[in-house]
Design a protein around this motif. Structure first.
Motif, PDB file in Angstrom:
ATOM      1  N   VAL A  72     -12.908  -7.166  46.202  1.00  0.00           N
ATOM      2  CA  VAL A  72     -11.703  -7.978  46.294  1.00  0.00           C
ATOM      3  C   VAL A  72     -11.100  -8.045  44.904  1.00  0.00           C
ATOM      4  O   VAL A  72     -11.749  -8.498  43.954  1.00  0.00           O
ATOM      5  N   ASN A  73      -9.878  -7.621  44.783  1.00  0.00           N
ATOM      6  CA  ASN A  73      -9.198  -7.608  43.501  1.00  0.00           C
ATOM      7  C   ASN A  73      -8.969  -9.039  43.024  1.00  0.00           C
ATOM      8  O   ASN A  73      -8.643  -9.929  43.821  1.00  0.00           O
ATOM      9  N   TYR A  74      -9.112  -9.256  41.721  1.00  0.00           N
ATOM     10  CA  TYR A  74      -8.922 -10.604  41.203  1.00  0.00           C
ATOM     11  C   TYR A  74      -7.456 -11.000  41.229  1.00  0.00           C
ATOM     12  O   TYR A  74      -7.114 -12.166  41.089  1.00  0.00           O
ATOM     13  N   ARG A  75      -6.559 -10.052  41.423  1.00  0.00           N
ATOM     14  CA  ARG A  75      -5.135 -10.350  41.525  1.00  0.00           C
ATOM     15  C   ARG A  75      -4.712 -10.662  42.961  1.00  0.00           C
ATOM     16  O   ARG A  75      -3.543 -10.874  43.230  1.00  0.00           O
TER      17      ARG A  75
END
Length: 135
Positions: A72-75
């Protein structure tokens, strides 16, 4: 050449970093060979015999056609779901049953245990009103 290299590294990096990692150097929780379980036994003659039943078996589901990725991308945008409150939980779980019984005429205020109400907190692991709670 190997001895000279080791001595040079010890002087440059510090002799403490070159010494072995033991329980005396590690934290209190460090014990040698605590990280993984043994998969067999040592028999006389210093031979290691692996036992099939002691080898861990990883059960991995078949993920063919699975659309989600393991990262899961932190953005990624934050979730839009509101946090669950006691009122929202009551309205989702107990209120429909109470409303249904009230419309049918079978609602009894003396039998609220049917809807999850607990009159006392005795014997509960986490009590709603502990002894040190200021009322």
């Amino acid at each position: 050449m190997g001895l000279l290299t080791a001595v040079t590294q010890g002087l440059v990096r510090g002799a403490d970093r070159m010494s072995r990692w033991t329980s005396k150097r590690g934290p209190r929780s460090f014990y040698k060979s605590r990280g993984a379980k043994r998969t067999g036994v040592t028999v006389p003659g210093r031979k290691f015999v692996q036992i099939k039943e002691m080898v861990p078996e990883f059960v991995v589901p078949d993920l063919t056609g699975f659309k989600l990725k393991p990262y899961v991308n932190y953005r990624a945008p934050a979730g839009t779901e509101t946090p669950l409150t006691a009122r929202a939980l009551f309205l989702e779980v107990a209120a429909p049953a109470i409303e249904k019984d009230f419309k049918e005429g079978t609602f009894d205020p003396g039998r609220l245990e049917k809807y999850g109400f607990e009159p006392t907190q005795e014997g509960k692991l986490f009590q709603l009103y502990p002894k040190n709670f200021p009322r």
